[in-house]
Design a protein around this motif. Structure first.
Motif, PDB file in Angstrom:
ATOM      1  N   CYS A   1      -8.285  -8.271   6.653  1.00 19.79           N
ATOM      2  CA  CYS A   1      -8.898  -7.060   7.182  1.00 19.79           C
ATOM      3  C   CYS A   1      -9.200  -6.100   6.032  1.00 19.79           C
ATOM      4  O   CYS A   1      -8.610  -6.188   4.956  1.00 19.79           O
ATOM      5  N   PRO A   2     -10.123  -5.150   6.226  1.00 13.17           N
ATOM      6  CA  PRO A   2     -10.420  -4.173   5.178  1.00 13.17           C
ATOM      7  C   PRO A   2      -9.219  -3.287   4.877  1.00 13.17           C
ATOM      8  O   PRO A   2      -8.323  -3.121   5.711  1.00 13.17           O
ATOM      9  N   VAL A   3      -9.219  -2.699   3.687  1.00 14.28           N
ATOM     10  CA  VAL A   3      -8.157  -1.765   3.318  1.00 14.28           C
ATOM     11  C   VAL A   3      -8.397  -0.441   4.024  1.00 14.28           C
ATOM     12  O   VAL A   3      -9.484   0.144   3.948  1.00 14.28           O
ATOM     13  N   ARG A   4      -7.376   0.027   4.718  1.00 13.90           N
ATOM     14  CA  ARG A   4      -7.394   1.323   5.390  1.00 13.90           C
ATOM     15  C   ARG A   4      -6.158   2.103   4.955  1.00 13.90           C
ATOM     16  O   ARG A   4      -5.219   1.521   4.399  1.00 13.90           O
ATOM     17  N   PRO A   5      -6.129   3.414   5.197  1.00 13.22           N
ATOM     18  CA  PRO A   5      -4.939   4.187   4.785  1.00 13.22           C
ATOM     19  C   PRO A   5      -3.631   3.640   5.325  1.00 13.22           C
ATOM     20  O   PRO A   5      -2.593   3.752   4.668  1.00 13.22           O
ATOM     21  N   THR A   6      -3.659   3.046   6.520  1.00 16.57           N
ATOM     22  CA  THR A   6      -2.426   2.540   7.118  1.00 16.57           C
ATOM     23  C   THR A   6      -2.185   1.059   6.832  1.00 16.57           C
ATOM     24  O   THR A   6      -1.209   0.483   7.329  1.00 16.57           O
ATOM     25  N   SER A   7      -3.060   0.427   6.058  1.00 16.27           N
ATOM     26  CA  SER A   7      -2.889  -0.998   5.763  1.00 16.27           C
ATOM     27  C   SER A   7      -1.553  -1.239   5.070  1.00 16.27           C
ATOM     28  O   SER A   7      -1.191  -0.513   4.134  1.00 16.27           O
TER      29      SER A   7
ATOM     30  N   ASN B   1       0.836  -1.186   0.000  1.00 12.28           N
ATOM     31  CA  ASN B   1       0.000   0.000   0.000  1.00 12.28           C
ATOM     32  C   ASN B   1       0.886   1.257   0.000  1.00 12.28           C
ATOM     33  O   ASN B   1       1.646   1.482   0.947  1.00 12.28           O
TER      34      ASN B   1
ATOM     35  N   HIS C   1      -8.245  -6.776   0.337  1.00  7.87           N
ATOM     36  CA  HIS C   1      -7.875  -6.921   1.743  1.00  7.87           C
ATOM     37  C   HIS C   1      -6.686  -6.014   2.036  1.00  7.87           C
ATOM     38  O   HIS C   1      -5.828  -5.789   1.176  1.00  7.87           O
ATOM     39  N   GLY C   2      -6.618  -5.525   3.270  1.00 11.99           N
ATOM     40  CA  GLY C   2      -5.524  -4.659   3.670  1.00 11.99           C
ATOM     41  C   GLY C   2      -4.399  -5.378   4.388  1.00 11.99           C
ATOM     42  O   GLY C   2      -3.400  -4.767   4.762  1.00 11.99           O
TER      43      GLY C   2
END
Length: 255
Positions: A237-243, A146, A231-232
């Motif tokens: 887990c869901p993708v988040r900015p910090t993934s 990411n 996936h993050g």
């Protein structure tokens, strides 16, 4: 890997550095993720950018009919020398331009191999090739780091230095150093390999593309791989900015 062999990073081409690849020990996450997502039902699987074939061998042990594809002859030589290699088809080819008679239920890339596709055109060519070789309803799955997490900032000597022990080459101190290039999506990576027994120091220079999720979504859609699950991390887990990861399972339409 996408460049011709003479332009490949040394850790894909130099026999001494290739010999260290399976000693890295950072493959546990991929090994716990991809075989589970591929599933237990025997399928036709292509691993693109298979390198030394550790995942191809793992999938074959799970009963899948596996083909491993990579442009690096020395990486494939290691893959072919492993026990059980005769059960796997090995192809030396570029993931952007290959032609096989078989159509696959799954195409998978791991080891962040997708990040050696530097441009949108490179990615589009590879995705078109993958889509062409997927059976209707077949799945493409891969991971890329990411860009929002800026993992390359942690690629310093202090944080990445490790000692590998090779049975014939002896102890090898390895570290990876990363820095942004002039292109904000391209990171320069320098791998340093210090062979303590001989005193030889080798350096492998490479580039990695940190493509944004939105770019990948668009290019996958353009290739006919519009049904996507993201996936993050390896725990799905869901993708988040910090993934740390962008892991995608995309499906070719059944039409």
């Amino acid at each position: 890997m996408t460049a011709p062999l003479d332009a490949m990073p040394a850790h894909y081409a130099d026999p001494d550095l290739v010999a260290l690849y399976d000693l890295d020990g950072r493959k546990a996450d991929e090994a716990s993720f991809y075989p589970v997502v591929v599933g237990a039902t025997p399928l036709r699987v292509l691993e693109a950018g298979c390198g030394t074939g550790w995942l191809a061998h793992e999938l074959a042990r799970h009963g899948h009919r596996v083909t491993g594809l990579d442009p690096a002859a020395n990486m494939l030589a290691v893959a072919r020398a492993k026990a059980g290699a005769d059960a796997i088809a090995w192809i030396e080819a570029d993931m952007r331009a290959f032609e096989l008679p078989e159509r696959f239920d799954v195409i998978v890339l791991t080891g962040h191999a997708f990040q050696v596709l530097f441009t949108d055109d490179d990615i589009a060519l590879a995705l078109a090739c993958f889509a062409k070789h997927l059976a209707p309803g077949g799945r493409l799955m891969f991971e890329t780091r990411n860009p929002l997490a800026k993992e390359w900032l942690s690629w310093t000597r202090e944080r990445t230095s490790t000692m590998l022990q090779h049975p014939s080459l002896g102890p090898v101190e390895v570290c990876w150093l990363g820095r942004l290039s002039r292109d904000p999506e391209l990171v320069v990576v320098d791998g340093h390999f210090h062979f303590l027994r001989s005193g030889v120091h080798k350096v492998s220079n490479s580039l990695l593309r940190f493509a944004p999720q939105a770019t990948l979504q668009r290019l996958l859609q353009d290739a006919g791989l519009g049904a996507q699950t993201w996936h993050g991390g390896w725990d799905k887990c869901p993708v988040r900015p910090t993934s740390p990861e962008l892991i995608v399972v995309a499906q070719r339409s059944r039409g």
